[in-house]
Every structure is written in structure tokens, then in C-alpha cells.
Scaffold this active site. Structure first.
Site, mmCIF file in Angstrom:
data_model
loop_
_atom_site.group_PDB
_atom_site.id
_atom_site.type_symbol
_atom_site.label_atom_id
_atom_site.label_comp_id
_atom_site.label_asym_id
_atom_site.label_seq_id
_atom_site.Cartn_x
_atom_site.Cartn_y
_atom_site.Cartn_z
ATOM 1 N N GLY A 188 41.725 75.124 -1.764
ATOM 2 C CA GLY A 188 41.794 76.478 -1.213
ATOM 3 C C GLY A 188 43.191 76.812 -0.721
ATOM 4 O O GLY A 188 44.194 76.266 -1.212
ATOM 5 N N SER A 189 43.233 77.652 0.321
ATOM 6 C CA SER A 189 44.478 78.306 0.722
ATOM 7 C C SER A 189 45.604 77.371 1.116
ATOM 8 O O SER A 189 46.758 77.806 1.145
ATOM 9 C CB SER A 189 44.195 79.233 1.900
ATOM 10 O OG SER A 189 43.116 80.069 1.578
ATOM 11 N N VAL A 190 45.327 76.130 1.475
ATOM 12 C CA VAL A 190 46.439 75.261 1.849
ATOM 13 C C VAL A 190 47.431 75.117 0.704
ATOM 14 O O VAL A 190 48.612 74.859 0.933
ATOM 15 C CB VAL A 190 45.964 73.861 2.311
ATOM 16 C CG1 VAL A 190 45.281 73.926 3.650
ATOM 17 C CG2 VAL A 190 45.071 73.191 1.276
#
Lengths: 690, 435
Positions: free
Chosen positions: A312-314
Site C-alpha cells: 500500500g501507500s508506504v
């Protein structure tokens, strides 16, 4: 025989001659028998004798000890004496049933008394008259001494024969669950299973080939040829980079998170970004290797290295770093984020926050998918893929643990389609491991260099010679120090007001980090699941001169979903305790305005941070949830809310929810409005709506 | 003079049993070959005991030299006994025959009535202060010396059943029974064999001996069958492969030791079977010799015992009187039979009995009693060769008995005689004298 009648003397001579002849025949028979056994069948007997000696080799050399970086033992082998009996030896020379029975009876009375065994059982065991019977395994030191006295002819006029005390190596994990999945365990046959015990089995177990032929009929090692030799055979001692104190905090926090958010699993890594040394490495559920039989196989897995997930966003961090490094993005350049909805081909991509123009810093802080993908599309597929690879994704990090996953970047080995490139930019459609994330972020924290993680700090043999030293090993320079610095500055905004990771802020320190809330793909439908998430937070602290990189990954929390809300507090508490533990004080940089506003009195915070210096010496902070809070907060009123919302509200207030039951909130304690220190536990009782 | 008295009763004996020691006995040396063999065997025994016992001594007493030190001190005592007794005229021992016999009988009895010291389930030892003695070892010498004495005294009457045969068998039977009671089957067998050989040599009727042998065999079978463990052990010995882990463990390991040694052995002190063979320094020391010194070592050992017996028999043949002759032969047989049985047991040719290898096995009683017997043998060898000695000893009374014949003979001076060369003619002279 001169005095004899010659006739008689003659016959005596003849008879002596006859008898001498018979004896000579006997001797001839013996010599021919010896010739047959020794010369004709000699080779065969020799082989049998060798087999006998080799067959008896079943006791392993002493297994090496595993220490943490401070020298506290994590896995030790203790020689536990076990008592076996050779009954044939015990009654050798005793002839007659009754005589043997009385000897055995006498021996069993003495043994049963010394070892607190059942007399009849002991007697029955001895009556089998076997050459090898375990009488009692793992006896105490006092018992062993009593047995030694009993069989010593010097101390005892009527020694009991045939008793054999044999040290059986027993692997013991003094810290119980601590680091369980990393350490693994040792099976009764002496083979390492799982974790380091498996991966370093060769080094830990020592050598066995040189002791053949040196055992007696009971399997006891006789010719140890001095202590040095048994040292030469013993396994190597291993010192890990793990810090027992930090590990302890990490495991308690992870455990609390698991219970609070009812996650399916969780993993956490703490790395020193300047060397790549792993300070803590935990995954839940864990298990106690002392009693591995009682654990689920699932619990023994070290999720940090074996489990890959969609991050995801990491991943936006690495997308932006690659873009900045490639020069396709200026740090201050605004990106148009399409009001939160963007059509790419036939796929629509949404942002949770609806924005128009965002700077790269804001793309990270607000975690805009559209911003990230636009930057990625500017980079192009090959460059984004190469950038991720440079950060170490898609390859093993080299951690000495079995079953490390590589993760998958390009799903079928072919380049990404445009949509896939876009997805990859915010961490969808690819998979990584927790340790990969931690190492990649370390590269940003330390100014651009990707290190291999070090778990074994030192390995030395039993004589103290150093066999292996865990020296930092850089894989490559990923980005320039300038880019690393820029990204770091951007990441500090994530935990500031308006960012997604405010819960991760550590009072008194600047924190750089990134949250992620990734939908999990449902293997049944092949689509993203509506209610299964991976909530994570990766970050480092202090941002200016990083000491710790911490990656927290919570798998399928049942309560709450957002990485910032769930993983953020875990990061904060681990960071706080670890910094305190390492003796890192808030540096001279003035707290930012955002931090000042979040705190009632900065002086209290400083005081609180100075005070625990004494606590830092202790191996484990006394409280799980209660790092001395600088400020009090009001307990929110969550009455009637659904579990997820109630938890959100409570965590938003900086408190730790403790959940009981399901349904809607009916009771809470402390009562709403009570002022409690930040970080306190709030007990929430739910009941199903009837 | 007493000589005259005895001569009256038994005119065929020239040198009577209680003859005074011959005056020039000191001047004749002992059989050097025999003495060398004995000293050599005792020394070799000490070495082998160390090699075979170091492991057990270390595990049990934490002192690798524990058995070595003991055996070495026994060896010193033995050598002193050997030397001292060899200097005593064996005729002097004649008076000790009955006290020795009765004393040993008493000790054996004491053993089984409960005064004995229990060791390994059998009561084979008697404690005299710090010293443990094993009466069965003494019984062999006591019986041999008594038989020699009695058989020589009875002379021709040995052929009769009631005087010559039965009493000897009875005394031997009592000793054997006492040994069996301990229980010590091996010693009983040795006593039986010694009795038969001595009766046979002395001229007992072969028919009686065969009959007694038959009886003995029946008794032995009965003894084996009556004690289940003996029978079980016998069966295990017959089927060694099956019982290699239990009843036949010791003989199996013993044979393995011999075999592992091969032709040349593993080298002194390099044997590994001591780890597996219980009591390796004791009854099964031959197996360790076989392993460490190989077939060559066993051959040398056999040759040494052969030499011991040959020189002993030679001493018997050259003894001045039949008492000495019987005694020398009995002692030689005692060594020979024990060595044969011990090695045969170690090679599993015979079932396990529990006999020591003379001079080599660990054990004070065995070593010192064997050395005592060897001392007597040396003492006989000292007197054996020279007929001249007899001349001097017997000459004084001789004129009184048969003055005419003695006068006609010109006795050469003792110092001029070559003992070997004149051995046989001297006997002929004596025969002609008697004729």
C-alpha cells in the site's frame, strides 16, 4: 625320581608324558582357535567392533549459546543429568535367581529413595534385566550427587553398579516467548528446527565426527582428552544484534496491538539504519520455544521475513524517492490530484482525501494515490521498477532466517501495464516483506545506502576465537544524500498535523514516516476485499540523525483499519521506549509548532523524557501501555457506537482501547470526560444490539 | 636317625619325605629359564593390567593408575615370596602340608558360612583387616601339595582303591563342594582336573579315574542343570549370536576383542575393547592381550606358558624324590590348566567360568598364591639336577643299609659333575643300587 623303582619311575615318566601331550593338544587347539578368530576372521570382527563403537554415538556435543547484543542468553543448552541403568552390569557375578533378586531389590530401594521414585515401578524396571533402561531423565543436581555417591566404591562400601549418569543436552530459552519465532527450537534428536536454530544449525550444533570410538558400553564419553577437545567439538556461540530490552518492549506492544485490534497477525522490525543491525524483530502470534509442542505451526512462522503482503501507500515513499533521484520531480512542484478521482484506461482510481493541487510533501502527508501515480507515470515503468529493485524489493535481504520471501514486483516476469505501474506506485499489485520495507527505509534514513540486515553480531567458537563478525555490508547506494534528505523532510510532514500519521509522533523528537492502509486481495474472488486490510506504518526517529527505523505491519485488524490509527501508536510507543532505552534524549532542535500545540506543557514532556533515563537501564519498562504520559486527555464518549468507530474515537484521543464483546458500546471505563494520562487504557464493553 | 625308621617302613624310598635339607642345596642355582619366565610373566601382567584397567579405573576411581598401583604392589610382594620360598628346601614344607590343608579348608568353610566378604554376589573373599584373601586360590596349592605328599607316602598303595584312590578323591571332593558353594565353578573344575592328573601320574588305576571322571561329569551336568542361570549361560554360550547383548555379552565382546586385534594387534594401550568388555583386567585379560598384541602376542603368550610348563615338568622329572616330582608336576599342571582354561574361556571355546590367567590377571590372592607355588617349583628345581647331592645326603646312612654295594662305587666329587650329562646315568646307578 631316583629313589624309585625304575619300573615305576618309567611309568610315571610315561604318564607325565601323556598328560603333557594332552595339555599340548589343548594349547594347539587354543592357538588354532586364536588363529581362526584373529587372522582368518580378524577383518570381520574388526568391522563389527568398529560398528559397535560408531553405533553408540548418539550424544551430541554441546550446542552453542545464543545471546542478545548485551550478552544476555536467549537460548542455552544445559547439561541435564539423566540416569540410565545397565542391569546386566548391576547383577554381573551374582549367581542364582534369589541372590539376583535380592541385589535388585536392594538397589531399587536405594534408587527409589534417592530419586523419589515409586519403589515397585523401579523394581519392575530392574527386573527386566535389560542392558539399558532410562531410570529417570533430567534429574536434579542433588539427585545426581546422591547417585554418584551411591556408585562410588570409595564412598560406599557396597556400591550399586551399572548406574550411568549421562548429561543430556537440553535446550532452554530463558526468556520464554521472547524472540521465539526468530530463535526457533531444537527437536529432541538435537536438530535445530525453525528460525536461527535451523538456519545456523551447522554452526550451533558443533562437530560429532571426531569422537567415534571413544565411548564405552554405556555410551558415555570416556576419553575426552582434556577439556580443550570437547571445546573444539562444541558448537559456536552466537551473539545477535537483537537488543533484549527493545525486543521486550516490541513484543509487548505487538501483543497489545494484536489483542486490541484483533489482528490476524502482526510483524515489527527495529533496525539501526546506520549499520543495518536488527535491534528487534517480532511477529505475533508468537510461541514459547520451551514448549513448542503446545504451539500452532502457524505461530512459529517468522512473519517478518516469510510473509509478503501488498504494502500500500508506504511504497509512495520509494516512488517519490526514485522520481526525485531521476530528476523528473522537483521537491516543490505542485501536482494536480484531480479532485480525488482519476480515470486511467478503464480503471478509476480514488483518493480518500479530495484535493486539487498538492506538493510532493502533501502527496505523502495526505497519501494521495493519484499524486503518486502521476509521478510514477512520469517516471515510466522501467525506471519505477528499477527504482524499487534498487531499494531491495523483489530480492531477499539476506537475513539469516529460513524461508525468507523475495516478494513479487512484476507478477509474471513481464513489464507492468500502465495501470499496473500506476498501482505499483502506491503499493498495489506488488508484494514485499516487513524487513524489506525496514531496510529500504533505512536507506533513506542513512543518506542513501542500502545495507544488508545484520542479525548475527558475532560468532565465536568455544575457545573464544571469533569465527564470524557481523560487519555492516552495504549492498549499494540507492539515492543521493540530497534526495534522502529531501524525502526525510517530506516524511516528517506525515506525522504532523494534517498528515495521516499524527498518531506516530513521538513527543520531543522529529519523526519521519509513512502510513499505509492496504486492502487485501481476496483469494476467493481475486478482487480487493472490502473489510480485510493491512495497516502499517514505517518510520524513523530522530528524523535529523536517525537512530531507529521501525516498520510495523498489522495484518487484518478486525477493529479499525487505518495504518495511521492502528500502526501509528504502536510505532510511537516502541520508538519512545527504545529511544529511552538507548538513552537518546530529544536533540537541540526546537520542537515544531505542531508539536507544541499538541502538548499541554513542553516542560513536562522534557521532564518525562529525562526521568526515564534511570528506567532505561532496566531490561524492560514496567508498563506496557503506560509510558509516563506528559499530558492528560479527556476520555471521549463513545456510547452506542459500533466497535470500529468507538476504537477510532478512543485512539484519536491518544488512548488505548481494550475491547470486550461485540456489537455496540454499552459501558466504558474510565467514564467519559475523565482526564487520564495520554496512552492510558480505556476498557470498552460491547454488546450485540438486540 | 629318623631316616632309618622310615626306611624300615618303606624300604624302596631312598630319600625319605622328611629328609633334612641337603646341605649343599644353597650352592645349586634355581632353573634360570624357569625363573626368567616367571619374573617376565609377572612383569608383563602388571603392564597388561594397566592397559586393560585404565578406563575402568578412571571412571570408577578417577585415577587411571588405581589398578596398576595395586597390581604393582602385589607384584612386589609376589617377587619377594617367589625369591624367599625358592630358597627354602621344599622338604621343610612337607611338615606344613596338613596345617595348610586344614587351614585352607577352614577358610573355605568360613567363606560359605557367612564370614566371607560379598563381592559381585559371590562370597569368595575373606577379610583379614584391610586385606581380602581368596581361599579358593589357596585351595589349589593346598590340594596339590597334600596330594603330592600323600601320593608319595602311599607309593605303591596308590594302586589300591581304599587307600590310594578314595581318600584323595574325598578330600578333593570336599574342597570342590566348598568351592561350588561360594559359588566358584571354575575353581572346582581346576581342583578336579588337578586331582585326576596327579592320581593318574602317581599310578592310580585308570579304571578308577575313568569311573570317577564319569561320576564327575554326571555331577557337573547336574550342577549345571540344577542352577538355572548356569544352564541359561550355557545355552547362551551355545548360541552366542543371539545372546550377544545379554547373557553372552562378555564372551562375545571377548571374542570380538581377539578378532579386532587381528594378526599384529592394535598396539599396547591402544585397545578400545576395554570400553566394552567388563572386568577386562581380570578374567578376560587375555582378550585385551589378543586385541592389543594380536595373534602374534597370543602366540608368544602361549609359548611362554608352554615354556613354563615344560620347565616345570623337567623339574618334576629331575626331582630327587617322588614327593618333589609330584609337587613339581602338580604345580606345573596347575599353571598349565588354569592358563588353558582361561584362554579357552576368553576365546569362547569353553563357557564362562571365572578363572584368572596365572601371573597376569589382576588380583592379589591369585598372584601371590601362584608366586608361592612358583617359589616351591623353583625350590625343587634347585635340587633337581645333581645326583651328587643325593650322594652326599644319602651317603652317610647308606653304608649302614647296603654297605657292600656302596663301597664298590666311586662317587665323583659333586663339583665335577655336569648335572645334565649325568642325570640319566645317575638314575641308572641308583637303579642298579636298588636292584
Amino acid at each position: 625320581m631316583r629313589n624309585l623303582d625304575p619300573e615305576r619311575a618309567k611309568w610315571i615318566r610315561v604318564r607325565i608324558g601323556i598328560l603333557s601331550g594332552i595339555m599340548a593338544l589343548g594349547l594347539g587347539g587354543l592357538v588354532s582357535g586364536a588363529y581362526r578368530v584373529q587372522v582368518e576372521d580378524g577383518a570381520q570382527w574388526k568391522e563389527t567392533a568398529e560398528n559397535q563403537r560408531m553405533r553408540r554415538l548418539h550424544v551430541e556435543p554441546k550446542r552453542g549459546t545464543i545471546h542478545d547484543r548485551n550478552g544476555s542468553p536467549l537460548a542455552v543448552t544445559v547439561e541435564v543429568p539423566s540416569l540410565s541403568v545397565d542391569v546386566a552390569e548391576m547383577i554381573r557375578g551374582v549367581e542364582g535367581q534369589e541372590a539376583q533378586a535380592s541385589v535388585l531389590k536392594d538397589a531399587s530401594i536405594r534408587l527409589a529413595t534417592a530419586l523419589t521414585l515409586d519403589l515397585n515401578e523401579t523394581y519392575a524396571k530392574l527386573l527386566t534385566k535389560k542392558r539399558f533402561i532410562w531410570l529417570k531423565r533430567r534429574i536434579s543436581g542433588d539427585e545426581a550427587q546422591a547417585i554418584r555417591d551411591m556408585s562410588d566404591p570409595k564412598k560406599n562400601p557396597h556400591p550399586v553398579r551399572g548406574l550411568n549418569l549421562e548429561g543430556e543436552g537440553h535446550r532452554y530459552y530463558p526468556s520464554r516467548e521472547l524472540l521465539g519465532p526468530v530463535l526457533g527450537f531444537v527437536a529432541p534428536d538435537g536438530l535445530g528446527k525453525d528460525g536461527l536454530e535451523l538456519y545456523l544449525d551447522e554452526e550451533l550444533k558443533g562437530r560429532i565426527q571426531d569422537v567415534r570410538g571413544l565411548r564405552d558400553r554405556t555410551g558415555r564419553l570416556i576419553f575426552s582428552e582434556g577439556k580443550t577437545d570437547s571445546d573444539a567439538l562444541a558448537g559456536h556461540d552466537v551473539t545477535l544484534t537483537i537488543d533484549g530490552g527493545i525486543q521486550h518492549v516490541v513484543e509487548q506492544e505487538l501483543d497489545a496491538a494484536q489483542r486490541t485490534y484483533e489482528t490476524k497477525g502482526a510483524s515489527l522490525v527495529v533496525v539501526d539504519p546506520n549499520t543495518g543491525e536488527i535491534l528487534a524483530l517480532a511477529s505475533t502470534p508468537g510461541y514459547n520455544p520451551n514448549d513448542y509442542g503446545a504451539s500452532e505451526v502457524d505461530a512459529r512462522r517468522d512473519r517478518v521475513v516469510t510473509d509478503r503482503f501488498e504494502p500500500g501507500s508506504v511504497m509512495k515513499v520509494f516512488t517519490l524517492a526514485t522520481a526525485l533521484s531521476a530528476g523528473v520531480l522537483k521537491p516543490t512542484e505542485p501536482i494536480f490530484c484531480e479532485h480525488g478521482t482519476f480515470q486511467l484506461g478503464n480503471v478509476t482510481i480514488h483518493d480518500t482525501h479530495l484535493n486539487d493541487w498538492l506538493t510532493p510533501t502533501q502527496v505523502l502527508a495526505k497519501s494521495s494515490n493519484i499524486g503518486a501515480l502521476k509521478i510514477a507515470l512520469r517516471l515510466g515503468e522501467p525506471q519505477l521498477y528499477a527504482g524499487f529493485r534498487k531499494f531491495g524489493f523483489g530480492e531477499t535481504t539476506g537475513l539469516p532466517l529460513p524461508g525468507e520471501a523475495t516478494g513479487v514486483l512484476r507478477p509474471k516476469g513481464r513489464p507492468w501495464f500502465e495501470v499496473e505501474t500506476a498501482n505499483a506506485s502506491f503499493g498495489q499489485g506488488i508484494s514485499v516483506t516487513t524487513v524489506q520495507l525496514a531496510m529500504a527505509l533505512s536507506a533513506i534514513a542513512n543518506g542513501g545506502r542500502l545495507y544488508e540486515p545484520i542479525l548475527v553480531k558475532k560468532m565465536q567458537d568455544a575457545r573464544g576465537n571469533i569465527i564470524r563478525d557481523g560487519v555492516p555490508k552495504a549492498r549499494r547506494d540507492v539515492i543521493s544524500a540530497q534526495v534522502a534528505h529531501t524525502i526525510t523532510e517530506m516524511l516528517t510532514a506525515v506525522v504532523e498535523d494534517g498528515g495521516t500519521g499524527v498518531e506516530a509522533a513521538v513527543p520531543g523528537f522529529r519523526v519521519a514516516g509513512k502510513t499505509a492502509t492496504a486492502q487485501k486481495a481476496d483469494p476467493a474472488t481475486g478482487k480487493y476485499s472490502e473489510d480485510k486490510y493491512t495497516a502499517s506504518f514505517i518510520g524513523f526517529v530522530p528524523a535529523d540523525k536517525p537512530r531507529l527505523v521501525i516498520a510495523v505491519v498489522l495484518d487484518e485488524p478486525m477493529i479499525g483499519r487505518y495504518g495511521g490509527d492502528l500502526a501509528g501508536p504502536v510505532f510511537r510507543r516502541v520508538a519512545e521506549a527504545s529511544l529511552r532505552y538507548l538513552g537518546v534524549t530529544p536533540n537541540s532542535t526546537a520542537p515544531r509548532l505542531s508539536q507544541v500545540t499538541r502538548e499541554n506543557d513542553p516542560a513536562d514532556a522534557t521532564l518525562a523524557l529525562l526521568k526515564p533515563q534511570a528506567v532505561a537501564a532496566m531490561p524492560a519498562p514496567p508498563s506496557v501501555f503506560g509510558p509516563p504520559a506528559a499530558n492528560a486527555v479527556k476520555v471521549p464518549d463513545a456510547a452506542g457506537l459500533a466497535a470500529r468507530d468507538a476504537v477510532r474515537q478512543v485512539t484519536a484521543a491518544g488512548l488505548v482501547p481494550e475491547i470486550d464483546g461485540t456489537g455496540r458500546l454499552v459501558r466504558q471505563w474510565p467514564l467519559p470526560g475523565t482526564r487520564v494520562p495520554k496512552g492510558s487504557a480505556v476498557r470498552l464493553v460491547f454488546e450485540p444490539a438486540s | 636317625m629318623r631316616i632309618a625308621n622310615i626306611k624300615l617302613h618303606k624300604p624302596q624310598i631312598l630319600a625319605p619325605l622328611d629328609a633334612q635339607p641337603t646341605r649343599n642345596a644353597e650352592m645349586t642355582g634355581v632353573d634360570p629359564v624357569l625363573a626368567a619366565v616367571l619374573v617376565g610373566l609377572i612383569g608383563f601382567g602388571v603392564v597388561m593390567v594397566y592397559s586393560a584397567s585404565a578406563v575402568q579405573a578412571t571412571t570408577q576411581y578417577h585415577d587411571a593408575q588405581y589398578f596398576l598401583k595395586k597390581q604393582a604392589s602385589y607384584a612386589v610382594v609376589s617377587l619377594i615370596a617367589l625369591f624367599a620360598i625358592s630358597r627354602i628346601d621344599y622338604h621343610r614344607l612337607y611338615k606344613l602340608t596338613y596345617p595348610f590343608l586344614v587351614g585352607v579348608g577352614g577358610l573355605l568353610l568360613a567363606c560359605i558360612v557367612g564370614l566371607g566378604h560379598r563381592g559381585g554376589g559371590a562370597t569368595r573373599w575373606i577379610s583379614l583387616g584391610p586385606v581380602h584373601i581368596q581361599p579358593a586360590e589357596m585351595a589349589k596349592l593346598a590340594l596339590v601339595s597334600w596330594l603330592a605328599y600323600s601320593l608319595a607316602k602311599k607309593a605303591e598303595k596308590v594302586k589300591t582303591f581304599t587307600v590310594g584312590f578314595l581318600p584323595h578323591l574325598l578330600v578333593a571332593g570336599v574342597f570342590m563342594l566348598l568351592c561350588m558353594k561360594q559359588p566358584d565353578f571354575g575353581s572346582a573344575v581346576v581342583l578336579l582336573l588337578l586331582t585326576f592328573t596327579m592320581l593318574f601320574v602317581a599310578g592310580a588305576k585308570v579304571g578308577y579315574i575313568l569311573g570317577a571322571s564319569l561320576l564327575g561329569a554326571v555331577f557337573a551336568v547336574f550342577a549345571v542343570m540344577s542352577k538355572s542361570y548356569r544352564y541359561a549361560r550355557y545355552l547362551a554360550w551355545l548360541n552366542m549370536d543371539e545372546h550377544r547383548q545379554d547373557l553372552a555379552y562378555q564372551p562375545f565382546q571377548s571374542v570380538m576383542s581377539f578378532g579386532a586385534g587381528g594378526a599384529w594387534g592394535t598396539g599396547l594401550g591402544r585397545g578400545l575393547q576395554t570400553l566394552y568388555l567388563p572386568e577386562a583386567h581380570n578374567d578376560f585379560i587375555a582378550a585385551i592381550i589378543g586385541e592389543e598384541l594380536g595373534f602374534v602376542g597370543v602366540l608368544c603368550l602361549s609359548a611362554t606358558f608352554l615354556l613354563l610348563v615344560v620347565r616345570g615338568v623337567r623339574t618334576a622329572l629331575r626331582a630327587p624324590d617322588d614327593y618333589g616330582s609330584y609337587l613339581a608336576f602338580g604345580i606345573s599342571t596347575m599353571f598349565g590348566v588354569q592358563a588353558l582354561l582361561n584362554i579357552a574361556v576368553a576365546l569362547a571355546i569353553l563357557p564362562t567360568k571365572g578363572l584368572t590367567l596365572p601371573f597376569i590377571s589382576f588380583g592379589g590372592s591369585s598372584l601371590i598364591m601362584n608366586a608361592t607355588a612358583a617359589g616351591v617349583l623353583l625350590s625343587i628345581s634347585r635340587q633337581g639336577p645333581v645326583d651328587a647331592r643325593m650322594e652326599t645326603a644319602v651317603t652317610p646312612p647308606a653304608p649302614r643299609v647296603e654297605p657292600t654295594e656302596k663301597k664298590g662305587e666311586k662317587a665323583p666329587a659333586p663339583s665335577d659333575l655336569d648335572p645334565d650329562a649325568f642325570g640319566e646315568p645317575a638314575l641308572d646307578d641308583a637303579s642298579s643300587e636298588l636292584a
